[in-house]
Design a protein around this motif. Sequence first.
Motif, PDB file in Angstrom:
ATOM      1  N   SER A  47       0.833  -1.204   0.000  1.00 45.34           N
ATOM      2  CA  SER A  47       0.000   0.000   0.000  1.00 45.34           C
ATOM      3  C   SER A  47       0.868   1.254   0.000  1.00 45.34           C
ATOM      4  N   THR A  48       0.219   2.396  -0.107  1.00 47.00           N
ATOM      5  CA  THR A  48       0.929   3.669  -0.136  1.00 47.00           C
ATOM      6  C   THR A  48       1.081   4.216   1.275  1.00 47.00           C
ATOM      7  N   GLY A  49       2.301   4.203   1.784  1.00 45.31           N
ATOM      8  CA  GLY A  49       2.643   4.903   3.016  1.00 45.31           C
ATOM      9  C   GLY A  49       1.973   4.433   4.283  1.00 45.31           C
ATOM     10  N   GLY A  50       2.545   4.869   5.409  1.00 43.92           N
ATOM     11  CA  GLY A  50       1.914   4.716   6.705  1.00 43.92           C
ATOM     12  C   GLY A  50       1.946   3.339   7.317  1.00 43.92           C
ATOM     13  N   THR A  51       2.901   2.470   6.901  1.00 41.74           N
ATOM     14  CA  THR A  51       2.947   1.130   7.483  1.00 41.74           C
ATOM     15  C   THR A  51       4.096   0.947   8.461  1.00 41.74           C
ATOM     16  N   VAL A 246       3.404  19.059  15.931  1.00 38.81           N
ATOM     17  CA  VAL A 246       3.617  19.205  14.487  1.00 38.81           C
ATOM     18  C   VAL A 246       3.908  17.835  13.896  1.00 38.81           C
ATOM     19  N   ALA A 247       3.165  17.471  12.841  1.00 43.55           N
ATOM     20  CA  ALA A 247       3.400  16.181  12.182  1.00 43.55           C
ATOM     21  C   ALA A 247       3.181  16.309  10.680  1.00 43.55           C
ATOM     22  N   GLY A 248       4.154  15.831   9.930  1.00 42.77           N
ATOM     23  CA  GLY A 248       4.039  15.728   8.482  1.00 42.77           C
ATOM     24  C   GLY A 248       4.334  14.304   8.068  1.00 42.77           C
ATOM     25  N   ILE A 249       3.560  13.368   8.612  1.00 43.97           N
ATOM     26  CA  ILE A 249       3.721  11.946   8.315  1.00 43.97           C
ATOM     27  C   ILE A 249       2.396  11.402   7.808  1.00 43.97           C
ATOM     28  N   ALA A 250       2.430  10.174   7.294  1.00 44.51           N
ATOM     29  CA  ALA A 250       1.237   9.631   6.635  1.00 44.51           C
ATOM     30  C   ALA A 250       0.053   9.484   7.588  1.00 44.51           C
ATOM     31  N   LYS A 251       0.307   8.967   8.783  1.00 39.31           N
ATOM     32  CA  LYS A 251      -0.785   8.719   9.729  1.00 39.31           C
ATOM     33  C   LYS A 251      -0.369   9.216  11.109  1.00 39.31           C
ATOM     34  N   PRO A 252      -0.609  10.509  11.396  1.00 37.63           N
ATOM     35  CA  PRO A 252      -0.103  11.100  12.632  1.00 37.63           C
ATOM     36  C   PRO A 252      -0.966  10.872  13.864  1.00 37.63           C
ATOM     37  N   GLU A 253      -2.141  10.243  13.703  1.00 36.05           N
ATOM     38  CA  GLU A 253      -3.092  10.153  14.817  1.00 36.05           C
ATOM     39  C   GLU A 253      -2.494   9.494  16.074  1.00 36.05           C
ATOM     40  N   VAL A 266      -2.381  22.018  17.285  1.00 35.47           N
ATOM     41  CA  VAL A 266      -2.028  20.878  16.435  1.00 35.47           C
ATOM     42  C   VAL A 266      -1.875  21.361  14.997  1.00 35.47           C
ATOM     43  N   LYS A 267      -0.701  21.128  14.417  1.00 35.19           N
ATOM     44  CA  LYS A 267      -0.424  21.524  13.039  1.00 35.19           C
ATOM     45  C   LYS A 267      -0.090  20.266  12.231  1.00 35.19           C
ATOM     46  N   THR A 268      -0.959  19.953  11.271  1.00 39.37           N
ATOM     47  CA  THR A 268      -0.805  18.750  10.459  1.00 39.37           C
ATOM     48  C   THR A 268      -0.437  19.126   9.023  1.00 39.37           C
ATOM     49  N   TYR A 269       0.563  18.449   8.482  1.00 41.34           N
ATOM     50  CA  TYR A 269       1.029  18.704   7.125  1.00 41.34           C
ATOM     51  C   TYR A 269       1.073  17.385   6.357  1.00 41.34           C
ATOM     52  N   PRO A 270       1.161  17.431   5.025  1.00 35.46           N
ATOM     53  CA  PRO A 270       1.253  16.192   4.237  1.00 35.46           C
ATOM     54  C   PRO A 270       2.530  15.412   4.559  1.00 35.46           C
ATOM     55  N   ASP A 271       2.518  14.136   4.219  1.00 36.14           N
ATOM     56  CA  ASP A 271       3.683  13.280   4.432  1.00 36.14           C
ATOM     57  C   ASP A 271       4.891  13.830   3.676  1.00 36.14           C
ATOM     58  N   HIS A 272       6.058  13.800   4.319  1.00 35.72           N
ATOM     59  CA  HIS A 272       7.315  14.302   3.739  1.00 35.72           C
ATOM     60  C   HIS A 272       7.212  15.782   3.363  1.00 35.72           C
ATOM     61  N   HIS A 273       6.474  16.548   4.129  1.00 33.56           N
ATOM     62  CA  HIS A 273       6.198  17.935   3.762  1.00 33.56           C
ATOM     63  C   HIS A 273       7.472  18.793   3.789  1.00 33.56           C
ATOM     64  N   ASP A 274       7.641  19.607   2.754  1.00 33.12           N
ATOM     65  CA  ASP A 274       8.743  20.562   2.680  1.00 33.12           C
ATOM     66  C   ASP A 274       8.213  21.901   3.198  1.00 33.12           C
ATOM     67  N   PHE A 275       8.564  22.256   4.417  1.00 30.60           N
ATOM     68  CA  PHE A 275       7.988  23.422   5.077  1.00 30.60           C
ATOM     69  C   PHE A 275       8.372  24.710   4.347  1.00 30.60           C
ATOM     70  N   GLU A 296      10.215  12.370  14.887  1.00 31.26           N
ATOM     71  CA  GLU A 296      11.651  12.348  14.581  1.00 31.26           C
ATOM     72  C   GLU A 296      11.905  12.653  13.114  1.00 31.26           C
ATOM     73  N   LYS A 297      11.032  12.165  12.249  1.00 36.54           N
ATOM     74  CA  LYS A 297      11.197  12.399  10.811  1.00 36.54           C
ATOM     75  C   LYS A 297      11.017  13.876  10.474  1.00 36.54           C
ATOM     76  N   ASP A 298      10.026  14.528  11.065  1.00 34.38           N
ATOM     77  CA  ASP A 298       9.816  15.957  10.814  1.00 34.38           C
ATOM     78  C   ASP A 298      10.931  16.794  11.420  1.00 34.38           C
TER      79      ASP A 298
END
Length: 345
Positions: A47-51, A246-253, A266-275, A296-298
């Motif tokens: 699947s696409t992302g978030g696993t 702050v989270a820019g990951i596939a499934k931040p919940e 709470v600030k939510t951005y798309p996965d791999h977001h370039d701020f 950690e990724k963000d």
Amino acid sequence: MKKLRLLLLPFSVLYGLVTAVRNVFYNKGIFSSVRFSVPVIAVGNLSTGGTGKTPQTEYLIRLLSPLYNVAVLSRGYGRKTNGYILADENADAHMLGDEPFQFYTKFKQHINVAVDANRVEGITNLLKLSPVPDVILLDDAYQHRKVKAGFYILLTAYGDIYADDFILPAGNLRESRAGAKRAGVIVVTKCPPNISAEEQDAIKKRLNPESGQKVFFSCIAYDDLVYSQSTTTTAAEIKSQPKVLVAGIAKPEPFYKHLHQEGDVVKTYPDHHDFTETEIKELIQLSETKPIVTTEKDYMRLNGRVPQDRLFYLPIMSRFVNGSDDFDKTILNYVERSTRNSRLH
């Protein structure tokens, strides 16, 4: 949503046909795959992302690096560079992508990290290093058929397993469920830590693994501490105070659920977001009154752009629900066997 899926099903059938033909051509040898003499382990999903590919890859690094010279090769999704790059002290998230930069930052004393969209060329370049890697981990490479990995680890997220999904665009699968046959092991990730044996058996039945194909269950384990450039504090302490999540990951919940308290921003951005600069300015303003806590990724993309003493990240790890002995033994046996065979040839 169901009506939209029905409308998109014809496109999924077409997409599924294309990917099925591609896989048949690789399986029959019409399209060539390159097999390397060193053990190559591919981690990925249908699947696409978030696993949970990143914590699973880090788990393998921790398992293998005390015993072997390990190299990690990633495509480097979201990077601003092209071609083959071997991470060094000049590397950053823009050069490598956030996930490879995270691997390098955490494990640079023990492993090599490289990026290359062409995995064949990437592995070829890694094998020119001295010393030569004993084992290569391919991050997010389950569909990269130009390399014939020696071992495939297929991830699927609890509550969103591939057996219940459709091919893109009606669903989230990159290829049909039949692609699971390539896996040496299947790991159901992000499970509740207390998932029952009965529910595990029910999921195994839905996955319907091949004979000899092992299924494991893992959960996300959060660190007890949050970290900044210069200090640490407990996750419990920072949870108790107003903050900016702050989270820019596939499934931040799950990240939010673990730390959120009333009064948080709470600030939510798309996965791999370039701020953007505008977004950075907003976060700087918010950090004047509240600390920023991110994944950690963000953190790899935000560090150096907002006040470092006000920016914290919460690490996560993959933990196997029923213990890791069987999984570890499976991986170590593959690497040992493959290493022994490569020496004989």
